[in-house]
Each structure stands twice: as structure tokens, then as C-alpha cells.
Scaffold this motif. Structure first.
Motif, PDB file in Angstrom:
ATOM      1  N   UNK A 168      -8.746 -11.517  69.374  1.00 45.72           N
ATOM      2  CA  UNK A 168      -8.207 -10.295  68.800  1.00 45.72           C
ATOM      3  C   UNK A 168      -6.688 -10.317  68.862  1.00 45.72           C
ATOM      4  N   UNK A 169      -6.047  -9.660  67.882  1.00 44.55           N
ATOM      5  CA  UNK A 169      -4.594  -9.534  67.896  1.00 44.55           C
ATOM      6  C   UNK A 169      -4.128  -8.734  69.108  1.00 44.55           C
ATOM      7  N   UNK A 170      -4.952  -7.807  69.584  1.00 47.92           N
ATOM      8  CA  UNK A 170      -4.589  -7.007  70.748  1.00 47.92           C
ATOM      9  C   UNK A 170      -4.401  -7.868  71.991  1.00 47.92           C
ATOM     10  N   UNK A 171      -5.109  -8.986  72.057  1.00 49.67           N
ATOM     11  CA  UNK A 171      -4.992  -9.862  73.213  1.00 49.67           C
ATOM     12  C   UNK A 171      -3.642 -10.579  73.247  1.00 49.67           C
ATOM     13  N   UNK A 172      -2.964 -10.645  72.093  1.00 45.67           N
ATOM     14  CA  UNK A 172      -1.701 -11.364  72.005  1.00 45.67           C
ATOM     15  C   UNK A 172      -0.480 -10.452  72.142  1.00 45.67           C
ATOM     16  N   UNK A 173      -0.679  -9.137  72.167  1.00 47.80           N
ATOM     17  CA  UNK A 173       0.435  -8.194  72.232  1.00 47.80           C
ATOM     18  C   UNK A 173       0.901  -8.047  73.670  1.00 47.80           C
ATOM     19  N   UNK A 174       2.197  -8.109  73.852  1.00 50.12           N
ATOM     20  CA  UNK A 174       2.795  -7.930  75.179  1.00 50.12           C
ATOM     21  C   UNK A 174       3.195  -6.463  75.304  1.00 50.12           C
ATOM     22  N   UNK A 175       2.416  -5.694  76.056  1.00 53.25           N
ATOM     23  CA  UNK A 175       2.662  -4.264  76.194  1.00 53.25           C
ATOM     24  C   UNK A 175       3.725  -3.939  77.241  1.00 53.25           C
ATOM     25  N   UNK A 176       4.258  -4.920  77.899  1.00 52.60           N
ATOM     26  CA  UNK A 176       5.278  -4.669  78.916  1.00 52.60           C
ATOM     27  C   UNK A 176       6.654  -4.392  78.294  1.00 52.60           C
ATOM     28  N   UNK A 177       6.857  -4.751  77.018  1.00 52.64           N
ATOM     29  CA  UNK A 177       8.120  -4.476  76.338  1.00 52.64           C
ATOM     30  C   UNK A 177       7.940  -3.304  75.386  1.00 52.64           C
ATOM     31  N   UNK A 178       9.022  -2.536  75.178  1.00 44.62           N
ATOM     32  CA  UNK A 178       8.966  -1.397  74.259  1.00 44.62           C
ATOM     33  C   UNK A 178       8.917  -1.906  72.829  1.00 44.62           C
ATOM     34  N   UNK A 179       8.178  -1.209  71.948  1.00 43.00           N
ATOM     35  CA  UNK A 179       8.148  -1.605  70.536  1.00 43.00           C
ATOM     36  C   UNK A 179       9.544  -1.546  69.929  1.00 43.00           C
ATOM     37  N   UNK A 180       9.824  -2.472  69.061  1.00 45.11           N
ATOM     38  CA  UNK A 180      11.155  -2.615  68.474  1.00 45.11           C
ATOM     39  C   UNK A 180      11.558  -1.431  67.590  1.00 45.11           C
ATOM     40  N   UNK A 181      10.595  -0.815  66.904  1.00 46.87           N
ATOM     41  CA  UNK A 181      10.911   0.222  65.921  1.00 46.87           C
ATOM     42  C   UNK A 181      10.556   1.626  66.408  1.00 46.87           C
ATOM     43  N   UNK A 182      10.353   1.814  67.679  1.00 51.33           N
ATOM     44  CA  UNK A 182       9.966   3.122  68.213  1.00 51.33           C
ATOM     45  C   UNK A 182      11.192   3.855  68.727  1.00 51.33           C
ATOM     46  N   UNK A 183      11.325   5.105  68.316  1.00 50.65           N
ATOM     47  CA  UNK A 183      12.409   5.952  68.798  1.00 50.65           C
ATOM     48  C   UNK A 183      11.801   7.276  69.242  1.00 50.65           C
ATOM     49  N   UNK A 184      11.717   7.528  70.545  1.00 46.16           N
ATOM     50  CA  UNK A 184      11.082   8.756  71.015  1.00 46.16           C
ATOM     51  C   UNK A 184      11.843  10.022  70.620  1.00 46.16           C
TER      52      UNK A 184
ATOM     53  N   UNK B 216      13.217  10.475  67.572  1.00 43.04           N
ATOM     54  CA  UNK B 216      13.312  10.519  66.112  1.00 43.04           C
ATOM     55  C   UNK B 216      12.905  11.867  65.536  1.00 43.04           C
ATOM     56  N   UNK B 217      11.853  12.493  66.054  1.00 40.62           N
ATOM     57  CA  UNK B 217      11.438  13.801  65.542  1.00 40.62           C
ATOM     58  C   UNK B 217      12.542  14.839  65.731  1.00 40.62           C
ATOM     59  N   UNK B 218      13.191  14.813  66.881  1.00 41.00           N
ATOM     60  CA  UNK B 218      14.288  15.750  67.124  1.00 41.00           C
ATOM     61  C   UNK B 218      15.463  15.491  66.179  1.00 41.00           C
ATOM     62  N   UNK B 219      15.760  14.233  65.937  1.00 41.13           N
ATOM     63  CA  UNK B 219      16.841  13.877  65.006  1.00 41.13           C
ATOM     64  C   UNK B 219      16.509  14.332  63.590  1.00 41.13           C
ATOM     65  N   UNK B 220      15.255  14.154  63.158  1.00 39.35           N
ATOM     66  CA  UNK B 220      14.826  14.586  61.827  1.00 39.35           C
ATOM     67  C   UNK B 220      14.917  16.100  61.682  1.00 39.35           C
TER      68      UNK B 220
END
Length: 158
Positions: free
Chosen positions: A17-33, A35-39
Motif C-alpha cells: 500500500x502507498x500508506x506503508x511508504x508515507x513518512x508521517x514523522x514529517x509535516x506535509x509540504x503543502x499544509x498550512x494550519x 490558512x483558513x484564518x488567512x482566507x
């Protein structure tokens, strides 16, 4: 059936599975917590603090057409606005139905629909077609008072 066919996995069964290859220890590159407030700050700045009944988008390409509009009292799928974006006014005039309604009725025309049914009060009023600037879908009309009347749009809560 040969012995190796039933027990040996095929190439598709060996993939993981692709999920087995994802490294969850690093933050996603395109995530901005934030962003909703900025919008939200951006939209309040664009609206200059005033409220809107909806944000209007093109039904074909979902391009934003209007951030500040007023919903029609009788025809709930129609809106009017003064400030728009991504709209182009065509030189083509929209044909209007001639009517024997009084001049006072013309003053209240914003309380009537602009979908071609009983929308236009007099035949001498000039309406121009309004289209999406991105995909050229007709979205409404532009009247002599420089008011946009939208009837073919997707509204979203503002």
C-alpha cells in the motif's frame, strides 16, 4: 493447474500500500494550519466589512464571480451586485419582453426576476449579457443602472 500457480503471488499481489511508504514523522509540504484564518481575513478585507448573501461562482468552471451580492426576495436563485470579478459584459443586448406595466413598476424592477419570464418591465430598457471571463458561460445581465443581475450561478454561503 500447476503447483506454482496457486501458491505464488502475482506482481499485483506483491505490491504494498502507498500508506506503508508515507513518512508521517514529517509535516506535509503543502499544509498550512493558519490558512483558513488567512482566507477569512482576505475576504473581510475585500468586502470592506459588509455582509453578503452568497459568494457566486460560474456553474461551468467554478470561477469566483462575486464576493458581495444581494439575494432576490422572490426568485431565490437570482442575485444582484455592483462589484464583480471575472465577468465580461458582452456587446450583445438581451432581448426584453415588451410590457404595458406602469413606470412605477420599473422603479421596483429589482424586485422582479431577470430570467426572461416576467423580469423586464419595459421594452426600452437596455440589458447586456454578462459572461464568465474564463469560460464564456452566460451568468446574467447588466442593466442601465450598472447593476449586475445573476441568474445562472452557483451560490455558496458567505
Amino acid at each position: 493447474m500447476e503447483e506454482g500457480d496457486a501458491k505464488s503471488p502475482t506482481n499485483s499481489q506483491q505490491t504494498i500500500s502507498d500508506d506503508d511508504e508515507i513518512d508521517y514523522s514529517t509535516k506535509p509540504e503543502f499544509y498550512d494550519p493558519e490558512l483558513d484564518d488567512k482566507d477569512e481575513k482576505w475576504i473581510h478585507k475585500k468586502r470592506h466589512g459588509s455582509d453578503s448573501d452568497a459568494v457566486l461562482c460560474c456553474p461551468a468552471c467554478f470561477t469566483t464571480l462575486c464576493l458581495e451580492c444581494q439575494r432576490h426576495e422572490k426568485y431565490l436563485t437570482q442575485y444582484r451586485a455592483i462589484f464583480v470579478t471575472n465577468c465580461k459584459i458582452e456587446d450583445k443586448q438581451v432581448p426584453t419582453q415588451s410590457s404595458s406595466k406602469s413606470r412605477s413598476r420599473k422603479r421596483n424592477r429589482r424586485n422582479e426576476g431577470f430570467d426572461g419570464s416576467d423580469a423586464i418591465s419595459t421594452s426600452n430598457e437596455t440589458l447586456k449579457q454578462v459572461c464568465c471571463a474564463v469560460c464564456s458561460t452566460e451568468v446574467g445581465v447588466f442593466d442601465e443602472d450598472e447593476v449586475y443581475h445573476f441568474f445562472n450561478v452557483l451560490p455558496s454561503e458567505s
